[in-house]
Write an enzyme that holds these catalytic residues in place. Structure first.
Site, PDB file in Angstrom:
ATOM      1  N   GLU A   1       0.884  -1.283   0.179  1.00 49.60           N
ATOM      2  CA  GLU A   1      -0.049   0.018   0.099  1.00 49.60           C
ATOM      3  C   GLU A   1       0.831   1.339  -0.020  1.00 49.60           C
ATOM      4  O   GLU A   1       2.025   1.246   0.246  1.00 49.60           O
ATOM      5  CB  GLU A   1      -0.961   0.055   1.299  1.00 49.60           C
ATOM      6  CG  GLU A   1      -0.138   0.000   2.563  1.00 49.60           C
ATOM      7  CD  GLU A   1      -0.925   0.750   3.761  1.00 49.60           C
ATOM      8  OE1 GLU A   1      -0.983   1.968   3.396  1.00 49.60           O
ATOM      9  OE2 GLU A   1      -1.091   0.259   4.779  1.00 49.60           O
TER      10      GLU A   1
ATOM     11  N   LYS B   1      -5.094  -2.144  14.033  1.00 47.46           N
ATOM     12  CA  LYS B   1      -4.422  -1.170  14.511  1.00 47.46           C
ATOM     13  C   LYS B   1      -4.836  -1.040  15.969  1.00 47.46           C
ATOM     14  O   LYS B   1      -6.094  -1.014  16.065  1.00 47.46           O
ATOM     15  CB  LYS B   1      -4.584   0.180  13.802  1.00 47.46           C
ATOM     16  CG  LYS B   1      -4.011   0.131  12.530  1.00 47.46           C
ATOM     17  CD  LYS B   1      -4.538   1.130  11.480  1.00 47.46           C
ATOM     18  CE  LYS B   1      -3.807   1.090  10.015  1.00 47.46           C
ATOM     19  NZ  LYS B   1      -4.257   2.229   9.114  1.00 47.46           N
TER      20      LYS B   1
END
Length: 715
Positions: free
Chosen positions: A49, A183
């Site tokens: 990414e 996360k």
């Protein structure tokens, strides 16, 4: 250097490749040349990414980290493909200049699924999120994607409904995402529940099922499954792809132990940053960048170092998984069945196989950008490298169509030979001989802007080394083959040997004459009587007749009626011993000559004496507009923009595949025509996206096939 995306198709996907769809995709996607070559050769590729570059780290640390990650992927023998949107074009793989541009950009957007239409329509640039990267990777045919951590359900998400698009993307895009879990600023428990609802398979990487929380090896939650190593992870991905579930897979990799010690300190800083974000009213896609930046400040850079460490670790693990997956896919054949994909392990010893004997070339196609060349000086143009050779192209085509032949050839020990073998990893090249001190064959074609061949140069001396003594080492394979294919580039003595063996064991032989000079080779002796098929153009057919001391026209005819009459008459003497002569007629089409049976020509080898009348079936060419084409060299030796331009090797391979499947004659020819048509959309002689499903006339295409014309031959 970038090349326009040509829909490089992995083994497990069937995709439509109509010209309209191809042209639409070309306007939106670019695949870097290194990625395109790796995909075409079925080598491992890892998608990366780019929001970590545009929004995750400050400059220049973002740039150095991106380059470090790509270097780590390459060190594992895998090609990195960083995904981003640059000026309205989705890029799969970036050059150094493009990485620099992205890292320095002050206006780059964060691009998820919802943002793609707007960013593309406005010609903007941005870093792709997990969701955006998955879309691009899947479209390009990359099954493994490495990131830091995925998004999830935000804290208090049960009230705000703030749920990352990463989760829904995992539920509808079949990509394996390698990350350090979710996360730690998110609600991990609800995130795992949401993934379960979306049907996403979640597994930890390592000895425990303890689900990692980005900076911390443990989150207090467990994953339903775990895999111990890259091999088990690759098996899990194969299972996902084989079932065709159209949902993704999350592999959660814990941060290395030596970097996990600061986890408690970072978690404390996260709580402070989350509270500050709430107080300042920061929401949506701006939350994560703010918190990461604030946490870095509160921990005095320790979180940034831990972030980089886990990204490096994910890149290493993901690359190892991609490599293991690539090895498994090369050992596994996929076939479509009722909308799902079933994989079957190859059992090479359980059935007879095709053997192809012929040349390998490294081709350089130089195309001018002006209508006329100015001789004696440099002309502007473009140069494209591909991998060809008559034998190699046939073997490549058959391999992509599910009939993986043994390919016998010879190459040098130079850089070209390494490139050839890397590109041909999807083929059985164990019988390709590497010769010290000799050059791999090369061919250079100079063509005009309109596609006309201006000059061709070939360094083909090594083809003479495909000698009887070497080929005879594979006599067991030759003696039990389902079909033997001979390339006119090999020595006459080798052709004689193979024909003698084929006659002894009643094995069908296909002779591809290559050009008018080489067409005579089997006909200088009695070897031609052992041939079953041959695929000459009219000039090559004349050479065959001349070698047999038979009359031929002084000037080749030009009108359709005269061409068909001449081709049928010249084929007639060969049919005394051959089952079929397929005469390629350039822009006019193809003429299939042989024994009449049930309204067509019987293409299956006959074990009895011929009983039926001889005839020729004429199949007109399917016209293709010049602006739709990319490659003409792979589709034939005439550069007229028409499908059946001299029996191209993809056409021959498609017909061979049909014969091996015992299809009827019309289907065999249609398969060949569709394979050839596909090659026109690719810069490679054999389109990397070629699959058996794509050229099934009854399934992949609805062409208004014209009825072939029957021409009777005199007894």
């Amino acid at each position: 250097m970038n090349v326009l995306w040509k829909l490089s198709t992995p083994l497990w996907r069937h995709i439509s490749t109509s010209s309209s769809r191809l042209k639409k995709c070309e306007r939106l996607f670019k695949v870097h040349s290194s990625v395109a070559e790796a995909l075409a050769g079925q080598q491992p590729v890892v998608a990366l990414e780019s929001t970590i570059i545009t929004h995750g780290m400050p400059y220049p640390r973002n740039l150095s980290t991106a380059k470090e990650v790509e270097a780590m992927v390459r060190a594992e023998g895998v090609t990195p493909a960083t995904v981003a949107v640059l000026e309205g074009m989705v890029h799969v793989g970036l050059s150094e200049d493009e990485l620099d541009f992205l890292a320095c950009s002050k206006t780059a957007l964060k691009v998820s699924r919802r943002d793609l239409p707007y960013v593309i329509s406005k010609g903007l640039s941005g870093g792709t999120t997990v969701s955006g990267t998955m879309i691009a990777a899947h479209r390009a045919g990359i099954p493994v994607f490495v990131t830091g951590g995925i998004g999830g359900v935000h804290r208090d998400g049960e009230n705000s409904l703030d749920v990352s698009a990463d989760l829904s993307e995992l539920g509808r895009t079949p990509i394996a995402v390698v990350s350090a879990g979710v996360k730690s600023i998110l609600d991990i428990g609800r995130t795992l529940e949401f993934l379960e609802t979306q049907g996403v398979c979640v597994a930890t990487y390592g000895e425990t099922k303890s689900f990692p929380a980005f900076f911390s090896r443990e989150s207090g939650f467990t994953a339903p499954y775990n895999v111990l190593n890259a091999e088990e992870a690759a098996d899990l991905i194969v299972g996902m792809l084989s079932l065709g579930l159209q949902s993704g897979l999350l592999l959660a990799v814990p941060i290395p132990v030596k970097h996990a010690a600061v986890g408690q300190q970072i978690e404390g800083a996260i709580q402070i940053a989350v509270a500050e974000a709430r107080q300042k009213g920061i929401t949506g896609k701006y939350v994560t960048p703010f918190i990461l930046q604030r946490v870095s400040e509160l921990t005095e850079g320790q979180s940034l170092q831990a972030n980089i460490a886990l990204i490096h670790n994910n890149a290493k693990v993901g690359s190892q998984i991609a490599r293991a997956l690539s090895e498994r896919l090369q050992k596994t054949e996929y076939r479509a069945q009722g909308g799902s994909q079933i994989h079957e392990e190859k059992n090479q010893g359980s059935q007879s196989r095709t053997v192809v004997i012929g040349g390998v070339n490294v081709d350089f196609i130089a195309k001018g950008t002006k209508k006329k060349f100015l001789y004696g000086q440099t002309n502007p143009g473009s140069v494209f490298q591909s991998f060809g050779g008559v034998g190699r192209n046939v073997a490549d085509c058959l391999s992509r169509l599910g009939h993986k032949p043994l390919f016998i050839s010879a190459i040098g020990t130079d850089s070209h030979s390494d490139a050839v073998l890397n590109y041909c990893k999807h083929m059985d090249t164990r019988a390709v001989r590497r010769l010290q001190g000799l050059r791999t064959a090369t061919y250079c074609a100079v063509i005009t802007e309109s596609g006309e061949l201006n000059l061709g140069l070939g360094d083909m001396d090594i083809h003479s080394q495909i000698k009887e003594q070497y080929v005879s080492q594979y006599e067991e394979h030759l003696s039990s083959a389902s079909l033997l294919v001979l390339d006119g580039n090999i020595p006459v003595s080798t052709i004689d040997y193979v024909c003698s063996l084929a006659k002894k064991h009643s094995i069908p032989v296909w002779y591809e004459p290559t050009d008018a000079d080489k067409a005579c080779k089997p006909f200088v002796s009695e070897s031609w009587k052992a041939l079953t098929y041959t695929s000459p153009n009219l000039a090559e057919l004349c050479t065959m007749n001349q070698t047999l001391l038979l009359p031929t026209p002084k000037v080749l005819p030009s009108s359709l009626e005269d061409v068909l009459g001449s081709a049928a008459a010249l084929s007639r003497p060969l049919l005394e011993h051959l089952c079929c002569v397929m005469v390629t007629l350039g822009a006019l089409g193809v003429l299939v000559c042989g024994e009449h049976d049930s309204g067509t020509v019987n293409l299956q080898p006959q074990k009895h004496n011929r009983k039926g009348r001889l005839c020729a079936m004429y199949y007109p060419a399917l016209m293709v507009r010049s602006e739709e084409t990319v490659n003409v060299s792979g589709a034939g030796d005439s550069l007229v923009m028409s499908l059946s331009v001299c029996l191209c090797l993809s056409l021959a391979g498609g017909v061979m595949a049909g014969i091996l499947q015992e299809q009827d004659t019309d289907t065999c020819v249609h398969m060949g025509l569709l394979a050839a048509r596909l090659s026109l959309f690719s810069p490679h002689p054999i389109a990397p996206c070629l699959t058996a499903d794509i050229i099934r006339p009854d399934r992949a295409h609805a062409w208004p096939w014209p009825k072939p014309t029957c021409i009777w031959m005199e007894s």
